[in-house]
Design a protein around this motif. Structure first.
Motif, short mmCIF file in Angstrom:
data_model
loop_
_atom_site.label_atom_id
_atom_site.label_comp_id
_atom_site.label_asym_id
_atom_site.label_seq_id
_atom_site.Cartn_x
_atom_site.Cartn_y
_atom_site.Cartn_z
N PRO A 47 49.59 -6.45 -19.85
CA PRO A 47 49.20 -5.26 -20.23
C PRO A 47 50.41 -4.82 -21.01
O PRO A 47 49.92 -3.83 -22.10
CB PRO A 47 48.53 -4.23 -19.03
CG PRO A 47 48.39 -5.41 -18.08
CD PRO A 47 49.26 -6.62 -18.29
N ALA A 56 49.75 -6.00 -24.41
CA ALA A 56 48.48 -5.22 -25.19
C ALA A 56 49.16 -3.86 -25.34
O ALA A 56 48.75 -3.35 -26.70
CB ALA A 56 47.48 -5.12 -24.14
N ALA A 57 49.96 -3.33 -24.71
CA ALA A 57 50.47 -1.86 -24.86
C ALA A 57 51.31 -1.88 -26.34
O ALA A 57 51.32 -1.04 -27.04
CB ALA A 57 51.12 -1.13 -23.78
N LEU A 111 49.13 -2.51 -29.15
CA LEU A 111 48.38 -0.99 -29.57
C LEU A 111 49.07 -0.08 -30.19
O LEU A 111 48.88 0.55 -31.19
CB LEU A 111 47.85 -0.48 -28.17
CG LEU A 111 47.28 0.84 -28.38
CD1 LEU A 111 45.79 1.10 -29.22
CD2 LEU A 111 46.94 1.57 -26.90
N VAL A 153 46.18 6.19 -20.98
CA VAL A 153 46.00 4.94 -21.27
C VAL A 153 46.68 4.30 -19.99
O VAL A 153 47.77 4.35 -19.77
CB VAL A 153 46.86 4.22 -22.62
CG1 VAL A 153 46.92 2.88 -22.48
CG2 VAL A 153 46.25 5.09 -23.82
N LEU A 170 47.82 0.57 -18.06
CA LEU A 170 48.01 -0.80 -18.24
C LEU A 170 47.17 -1.70 -17.38
O LEU A 170 46.72 -2.65 -17.77
CB LEU A 170 49.67 -0.91 -17.60
CG LEU A 170 50.50 -0.24 -18.65
CD1 LEU A 170 52.04 -0.89 -18.02
CD2 LEU A 170 50.37 -1.07 -19.86
N GLN A 171 46.81 -1.07 -16.27
CA GLN A 171 45.55 -1.66 -15.55
C GLN A 171 45.16 -0.75 -14.55
O GLN A 171 45.83 0.40 -14.36
CB GLN A 171 46.37 -2.91 -14.81
CG GLN A 171 47.41 -2.96 -14.29
CD GLN A 171 47.34 -2.79 -12.75
OE1 GLN A 171 46.23 -2.78 -12.06
NE2 GLN A 171 48.37 -2.92 -11.90
N ARG A 210 41.68 4.83 -21.04
CA ARG A 210 41.52 3.62 -21.72
C ARG A 210 42.35 2.50 -20.80
O ARG A 210 43.36 2.81 -20.96
CB ARG A 210 42.08 3.85 -23.09
CG ARG A 210 41.96 2.62 -23.97
CD ARG A 210 42.35 2.81 -25.26
NE ARG A 210 42.31 1.47 -26.19
CZ ARG A 210 42.45 1.59 -27.50
NH1 ARG A 210 43.03 2.94 -28.06
NH2 ARG A 210 42.44 0.45 -28.04
N LEU A 220 44.10 -1.21 -20.76
CA LEU A 220 44.40 -2.24 -21.53
C LEU A 220 44.49 -3.62 -20.79
O LEU A 220 44.23 -4.66 -21.42
CB LEU A 220 45.90 -2.02 -21.84
CG LEU A 220 46.07 -0.66 -22.71
CD1 LEU A 220 47.47 -0.67 -23.21
CD2 LEU A 220 45.17 -0.72 -23.98
N SER A 254 39.61 -5.49 -18.61
CA SER A 254 39.14 -4.81 -20.29
C SER A 254 38.74 -6.17 -20.94
O SER A 254 39.63 -6.89 -20.95
CB SER A 254 39.99 -4.11 -20.52
OG SER A 254 39.90 -3.78 -22.03
N ASP A 306 38.56 -6.18 -24.01
CA ASP A 306 39.57 -6.25 -25.05
C ASP A 306 41.08 -7.23 -24.71
O ASP A 306 41.71 -7.72 -25.63
CB ASP A 306 40.16 -5.10 -25.62
CG ASP A 306 39.23 -4.13 -26.17
OD1 ASP A 306 38.18 -4.67 -26.74
OD2 ASP A 306 39.40 -2.85 -26.47
N PHE A 307 41.38 -7.01 -23.50
CA PHE A 307 42.55 -7.76 -22.82
C PHE A 307 42.33 -9.43 -23.34
O PHE A 307 43.27 -9.92 -23.72
CB PHE A 307 42.85 -7.59 -21.49
CG PHE A 307 43.71 -8.26 -20.79
CD1 PHE A 307 45.07 -7.64 -21.07
CD2 PHE A 307 43.89 -9.49 -20.31
CE1 PHE A 307 46.26 -8.36 -20.46
CE2 PHE A 307 44.93 -10.32 -19.49
CZ PHE A 307 46.08 -9.56 -19.83
#
Length: 256
Positions: free
Chosen positions: A69, A72-73, A76, A137, A139-140, A171, A173, A177, A179-180
């Motif tokens: 995550p 991913a952050a 983002l 947001v 992270l998990q 949301r 990440l 998800s 998206d992950f």
């Protein structure tokens, strides 16, 4: 199948040691030319620290092969030049947020493992930022994680508290998800539909993989026993006792 996305905790290691056959399984996959990404919802440490931990277990993984995550952050917020982030994360992770504007007023509140910094003033500051319009947001949002001394409250409890107090939905990440998994596949230059996800957690690894369009293999290690007893398992293309059986499974074409 083009690539394998391998979960870490509960799949390759547990309780402070590599699971039997994990290192050999990773070597066998590499020898077969399989493209690999190692997925984790670990949100307390940067990828370099996770890679060092794996090396201590005898599992050869480079920081660049890890997808978390945190990764991913950074993707983002790197694409949002006007973002101003309030981090509710560990001190080690906060140090990784280089190049991200942390000034108020905040446009985003980022929540991760924060056990070493969490206190009421920080929680209240995050709540007030979200109430003022910042996006929450996570992270998990895992419920708990397992260590050799037992189970511990995970990031999801803090996220749920802020959601409840501020009347919003975060949301997410990290896993589960979709998206992950899409971003992890993209980091290998492949489509997520060409990937096989391997993990122990039916609610994050398997459910997230299937939602993203990837195939999935469940291992009977880590959280499997608890989740199986609770009726949460199912949905994988195949189930194996441990990751040590994965190379043979793939060689037989199962899960592909």
């Amino acid at each position: 199948m083009t690539a394998v996305l391998l979960d870490l905790e509960g799949t390759l290691f547990a309780n402070g040691r590599a699971l039997p056959g994990a290192a050999d399984a990773v070597r066998a996959l590499r020898d077969a030319g399989t493209s690999l990404r190692f997925l984790t919802n670990i949100d307390s440490r940067p990828p370099s620290a996770v890679a060092a931990e794996l090396a201590g277990y005898g599992v050869d993984v480079s920081p660049g092969e890890l997808f978390s995550p945190v990764t991913a952050a950074l993707v983002l917020f790197g694409g949002l030049p006007t973002a101003r982030v309030l981090p509710v994360v560990s001190a080690a992770l906060a140090a990784e947020l280089t190049g991200i504007d942390l000034a108020a007023p905040h446009t985003h509140v980022l929540v991760g493992d924060c056990r070493d910094v969490l206190d009421y003033p920080l929680l209240d500051r995050a709540f007030r930022a979200v109430r003022a319009g910042a996006e929450l947001v996570a992270l998990q949002r895992g419920r708990y994680f397992r260590r050799d001394d037992g189970d511990h409250v995970d990031t999801g409890a803090i996220v749920a508290g802020l959601e409840y107090a501020a009347g919003v939905t975060a949301r997410v990440l990290g896993k589960p998800s979709p998206d992950f998994f899409v971003l992890a596949a993209s980091s290998l230059g492949v489509a997520v539909t060409d990937c096989l996800v391997v993990g122990d957690d039916a609610t994050t690894d398997i459910a997230g993989a299937r939602a993203a369009g990837a195939r999935a293999v469940q291992v009977r290690t880590g959280k499997f026993a608890d989740q199986h007893a609770a009726g949460l398992t199912g949905g994988a293309s195949a189930t194996i006792d441990s990751v040590r059986e994965l190379p043979a499974l793939l060689a037989a074409g199962v899960g592909a």
